[in-house]
Design a protein around this motif. Structure first.
Motif, PDB file in Angstrom:
ATOM      1  N   ALA A   1      -6.318   9.255   8.662  1.00  0.00           N
ATOM      2  CA  ALA A   1      -6.410   9.015   7.201  1.00  0.00           C
ATOM      3  C   ALA A   1      -6.550   8.197   6.275  1.00  0.00           C
ATOM      4  N   GLY A   2      -5.902   6.478   7.041  1.00  0.00           N
ATOM      5  CA  GLY A   2      -5.252   5.495   6.418  1.00  0.00           C
ATOM      6  C   GLY A   2      -4.384   5.398   6.102  1.00  0.00           C
ATOM      7  N   LYS A   3      -3.198   6.227   6.662  1.00  0.00           N
ATOM      8  CA  LYS A   3      -2.332   5.569   5.737  1.00  0.00           C
ATOM      9  C   LYS A   3      -1.686   3.977   7.052  1.00  0.00           C
ATOM     10  N   SER A   4      -1.993   4.089   7.957  1.00  0.00           N
ATOM     11  CA  SER A   4      -0.943   3.092   8.535  1.00  0.00           C
ATOM     12  C   SER A   4      -2.026   1.440   7.884  1.00  0.00           C
ATOM     13  N   THR A   5      -2.888   1.741   7.515  1.00  0.00           N
ATOM     14  CA  THR A   5      -3.418   0.360   6.827  1.00  0.00           C
ATOM     15  C   THR A   5      -3.143   0.673   4.911  1.00  0.00           C
ATOM     16  N   THR A   6      -2.933   1.522   4.461  1.00  0.00           N
ATOM     17  CA  THR A   6      -1.833   1.604   3.312  1.00  0.00           C
ATOM     18  C   THR A   6      -0.726   1.279   3.279  1.00  0.00           C
ATOM     19  N   LEU A   7       0.293   1.448   4.763  1.00  0.00           N
ATOM     20  CA  LEU A   7       1.563   0.521   4.452  1.00  0.00           C
ATOM     21  C   LEU A   7       0.539  -0.863   5.346  1.00  0.00           C
ATOM     22  N   ARG A   8       0.366  -1.595   5.558  1.00  0.00           N
ATOM     23  CA  ARG A   8      -0.121  -2.982   6.427  1.00  0.00           C
ATOM     24  C   ARG A   8      -0.773  -3.422   4.386  1.00  0.00           C
ATOM     25  N   MET A   9      -1.373  -2.707   4.121  1.00  0.00           N
ATOM     26  CA  MET A   9      -1.571  -3.442   2.541  1.00  0.00           C
ATOM     27  C   MET A   9      -0.575  -3.522   1.433  1.00  0.00           C
ATOM     28  N   ILE A  10       0.669  -2.618   1.772  1.00  0.00           N
ATOM     29  CA  ILE A  10       1.678  -2.688   0.697  1.00  0.00           C
ATOM     30  C   ILE A  10       2.259  -3.246   1.098  1.00  0.00           C
ATOM     31  N   LEU A  11       2.511  -4.008   2.296  1.00  0.00           N
ATOM     32  CA  LEU A  11       3.476  -5.089   3.041  1.00  0.00           C
ATOM     33  C   LEU A  11       2.784  -6.433   3.102  1.00  0.00           C
ATOM     34  N   GLY A  12       1.252  -6.632   2.093  1.00  0.00           N
ATOM     35  CA  GLY A  12       0.883  -7.793   2.372  1.00  0.00           C
ATOM     36  C   GLY A  12       0.206  -8.001   3.529  1.00  0.00           C
ATOM     37  N   LEU A  13      -0.235  -6.941   5.009  1.00  0.00           N
ATOM     38  CA  LEU A  13      -0.535  -7.520   6.036  1.00  0.00           C
ATOM     39  C   LEU A  13      -2.155  -7.061   6.192  1.00  0.00           C
ATOM     40  N   ASN A  14      -2.218  -6.381   5.295  1.00  0.00           N
ATOM     41  CA  ASN A  14      -3.562  -6.548   5.042  1.00  0.00           C
ATOM     42  C   ASN A  14      -4.065  -6.894   3.671  1.00  0.00           C
ATOM     43  N   ARG A  15      -5.133  -7.227   3.774  1.00  0.00           N
ATOM     44  CA  ARG A  15      -5.735  -7.787   2.537  1.00  0.00           C
ATOM     45  C   ARG A  15      -6.762  -6.573   1.949  1.00  0.00           C
ATOM     46  N   PRO A  16      -6.637  -5.724   0.531  1.00  0.00           N
ATOM     47  CA  PRO A  16      -7.463  -5.011   0.208  1.00  0.00           C
ATOM     48  C   PRO A  16      -9.082  -5.592  -0.418  1.00  0.00           C
ATOM     49  N   THR A  17      -9.862  -4.528  -0.259  1.00  0.00           N
ATOM     50  CA  THR A  17     -11.098  -4.758  -0.108  1.00  0.00           C
ATOM     51  C   THR A  17     -10.715  -5.256  -1.447  1.00  0.00           C
ATOM     52  N   SER A  18     -10.212  -4.317  -2.607  1.00  0.00           N
ATOM     53  CA  SER A  18     -10.595  -3.783  -4.160  1.00  0.00           C
ATOM     54  C   SER A  18      -9.120  -3.039  -4.724  1.00  0.00           C
ATOM     55  N   GLY A  19      -8.155  -3.347  -5.531  1.00  0.00           N
ATOM     56  CA  GLY A  19      -7.320  -2.397  -6.102  1.00  0.00           C
ATOM     57  C   GLY A  19      -5.855  -3.309  -5.174  1.00  0.00           C
ATOM     58  N   SER A  20      -4.407  -2.848  -6.274  1.00  0.00           N
ATOM     59  CA  SER A  20      -3.609  -3.852  -5.296  1.00  0.00           C
ATOM     60  C   SER A  20      -2.099  -2.420  -5.108  1.00  0.00           C
ATOM     61  N   ALA A  21      -1.644  -3.003  -4.467  1.00  0.00           N
ATOM     62  CA  ALA A  21      -0.395  -2.407  -4.140  1.00  0.00           C
ATOM     63  C   ALA A  21       0.674  -3.670  -4.324  1.00  0.00           C
ATOM     64  N   THR A  22       1.919  -3.340  -5.006  1.00  0.00           N
ATOM     65  CA  THR A  22       3.066  -3.553  -5.550  1.00  0.00           C
ATOM     66  C   THR A  22       4.013  -2.624  -4.957  1.00  0.00           C
ATOM     67  N   ILE A  23       5.987  -4.140  -4.475  1.00  0.00           N
ATOM     68  CA  ILE A  23       6.671  -3.355  -4.530  1.00  0.00           C
ATOM     69  C   ILE A  23       7.757  -4.373  -5.749  1.00  0.00           C
ATOM     70  N   GLY A  24       8.380  -3.570  -6.700  1.00  0.00           N
ATOM     71  CA  GLY A  24       9.051  -4.077  -7.636  1.00  0.00           C
ATOM     72  C   GLY A  24       8.332  -4.824  -8.866  1.00  0.00           C
ATOM     73  N   GLY A  25       6.780  -4.692  -9.117  1.00  0.00           N
ATOM     74  CA  GLY A  25       6.015  -5.364  -9.878  1.00  0.00           C
ATOM     75  C   GLY A  25       5.294  -6.522  -9.617  1.00  0.00           C
ATOM     76  N   ARG A  26       5.265  -6.235  -7.942  1.00  0.00           N
ATOM     77  CA  ARG A  26       5.082  -8.307  -7.520  1.00  0.00           C
ATOM     78  C   ARG A  26       4.661  -7.913  -5.780  1.00  0.00           C
ATOM     79  N   PRO A  27       3.107  -8.623  -5.756  1.00  0.00           N
ATOM     80  CA  PRO A  27       2.826  -8.325  -4.411  1.00  0.00           C
ATOM     81  C   PRO A  27       3.463  -8.699  -2.924  1.00  0.00           C
ATOM     82  N   PHE A  28       3.797  -7.796  -1.925  1.00  0.00           N
ATOM     83  CA  PHE A  28       5.271  -8.174  -1.124  1.00  0.00           C
ATOM     84  C   PHE A  28       4.611  -9.582  -0.912  1.00  0.00           C
ATOM     85  N   VAL A  29       3.636 -10.167  -0.793  1.00  0.00           N
ATOM     86  CA  VAL A  29       3.489 -11.861  -0.346  1.00  0.00           C
ATOM     87  C   VAL A  29       4.403 -12.641  -1.028  1.00  0.00           C
TER      88      VAL A  29
END
Length: 332
Positions: free
Chosen positions: A38-66
Motif C-alpha cells: 500500500a505504500g506504508k513503509s515508503t510513506t514513513l521513510r519520507m516523513i523521516l527524510g530517508l526517502n525523497r518524495p517525487t512531489s508533495g511534502s511531509a513535515t514534523i512540527g512544521g518542518r521537514p525532519f531533515v
C-alpha cells in the motif's frame, strides 16, 4: 504534529505513493494501516527524510525532519528492529545515538529501564531475541524524549506481557500530548490501542477517521437477541426484512443473531407483538472485517478465502501466521 500534503513517490513507472494527504495530531494514538504494497513503509521513510518524495511534502512540527538539528529530540522512530549492529551492546548502541544527538548519557540508562532491558544492557545485540530487539528499538525512539513518535510493527516478537506493556506505553505517550503514529498489520492491536486510523491502499488515502467510525462502515454489524419465543420472533423479524440465524450452539436456548435491522427496531417489533426479550445486544462489525471490505479493491495479493468473503490467513505484510509463529519469543 505530522502533516503530509500531496505526498507522491514514483520509482520509474511505478507509483508507490500517490497524492497522499493526512494529519497526525498530538494527544492521540493514530494507527497507520493498508494492505501489502500500500505504500506504508515508503510513506514513513519520507516523513523521516530517508526517502525523497517525487512531489508533495511531509513535515514534523512544521518542518521537514531533515531540517531539525539533533533529530531525536524532535522525533523518534522504530522502523526495523533488526537494523542494529549485532556486535554492539544495547548500552553502546544507545550511547552512540545519544552522543550524535547531543543527549546526556543518563538517558541511556533511563530508556533501558523504561523498556525492561536494564539487566541486559551490556549484552551484545546479536544475541537478542526479536522481542528484545523490538524493546531496544523502542528505547532508541524514546531516547530524545521527543514530541513525535513513529513505530512500524512494534509488537512483532513480543510475548503477551510485552504486547500489553506496549499498549500502555503508547496510550501514556499520547496522554502526555505527544503525536504517536503506529503502523501495524494486527487489527486486534489497532482495536485495543488506536484512537484514529489512517488507511491507505495502493498509495492513496482510503480513510482518515476514528476507529469506531471506520469499524461502523463494515457490513458485519448484528444484533444478539435472547427470547423464550425464538420461532415467533424470528418470523416477525424475517417479515420485516431481517436475516436471522438461530444459535443452536449457545448455552442458553432461544438465542438469535439478527442482521439487517437495528437493535432499536428489533426491540420495537418484539414490543408490538408482545414477545418478551431477555437480552438485546447490538454487535458492531469488527475492525478487521471493515478493513478487509474497504481495502479489498486495493490489495495486490488476495487469497481465495478473501475473495469469497473469508478472513483467515490474510496478513497485510504478506507474512503468514505460521511464519510469525516461528519467530523467537521475547527473552526478557
Amino acid at each position: 504534529m505530522i502533516e503530509v500534503k500531496g505526498l507522491t513517490k514514483r520509482y520509474g513507472e511505478v507509483t508507490a505513493v500517490n497524492g497522499l494527504t493526512f494529519t497526525v495530531r498530538p494527544g492521540l494514538v493514530t494507527g497507520f494501516l493498508g494492505p501489502n504494497g500500500a505504500g506504508k513503509s515508503t510513506t514513513l521513510r519520507m516523513i523521516l527524510g530517508l526517502n525523497r518524495p517525487t512531489s508533495g511534502s511531509a513535515t514534523i512540527g512544521g518542518r521537514p525532519f531533515v531540517r531539525h538539528r539533533a533529530g531525536l529530540r524532535h522525533a523518534g522512530a522504530l522502523l526495523d528492529a533488526g537494523d542494529v549492529h549485532g556486535g554492539r551492546s544495547a548500552a553502546a548502541h544507545l550511547w552512540a545515538l545519544a552522543r550524535g544527538n547531543g543527549l546526556p548519557r543518563r538517558r541511556v540508562g533511563e530508556v533501558l529501564r523504561e523498556v525492561g532491558l536494564e539487566g541486559v544492557a551490556r549484552r551484545r545485540v546479536g544475541g537478542f531475541s526479536l522481542g528484545m530487539r523490538q524493546r531496544l528499538g523502542i528505547a532508541a525512539a524514546l531516547l530524545g524524549d521527543p514530541p513525535v513518535l513513529l513505530f512500524d510493527e512494534p509488537v512483532n516478537g513480543l510475548d503477551p506481557e510485552g504486547v500489553r506493556w506496549v499498549r500502555g506505553l503508547f496510550r501514556r505517550l499520547a496522554a502526555e500530548g505527544r503525536t504517536v503514529l503506529v503502523s501495524s498489520h494486527l487489527m486486534s492491536e489497532m482495536e485495543h490501542t488506536a484512537d484514529r486510523l489512517v488507511v491507505i491502499g495502493r498509495g492513496e488515502l482510503i480513510a482518515d477517521e476514528s476507529v469506531a467510525d471506520f469499524a461502523a462502515r463494515g457490513t458485519g454489524a448484528s444484533v444478539t437477541v435472547r427470547t423464550p419465543d425464538p420461532a415467533e420472533l424470528a418470523a416477525v423479524l424475517v417479515e420485516a426484512g431481517a436475516r436471522v440465524r438461530h444459535d443452536r450452539a449457545s448455552a442458553g436456548a432461544g438465542v438469535l443473531t439478527v442482521t439487517g435491522l437495528s437493535a432499536d427496531r428489533v426491540g420495537e417489533l418484539a414490543f408490538e407483538r408482545r414477545i418478551p426479550l431477555y437480552e438485546l445486544a447490538p454487535r458492531a462489525a469488527s475492525l478487521e472485517q471493515a478493513f478487509m471490505e474497504l481495502t479489498a479493491a486495493h490489495a495486490d495479493h488476495r487469497t481465495s478465502a478473501l475473495k469469497a468473503g473469508g478472513q483467515a490467513g490474510w496478513r497485510d505484510d504478506g507474512s503468514s501466521a505460521a511464519s510469525r509463529s516461528g519467530a523467537r519469543k521475547e527473552g526478557v
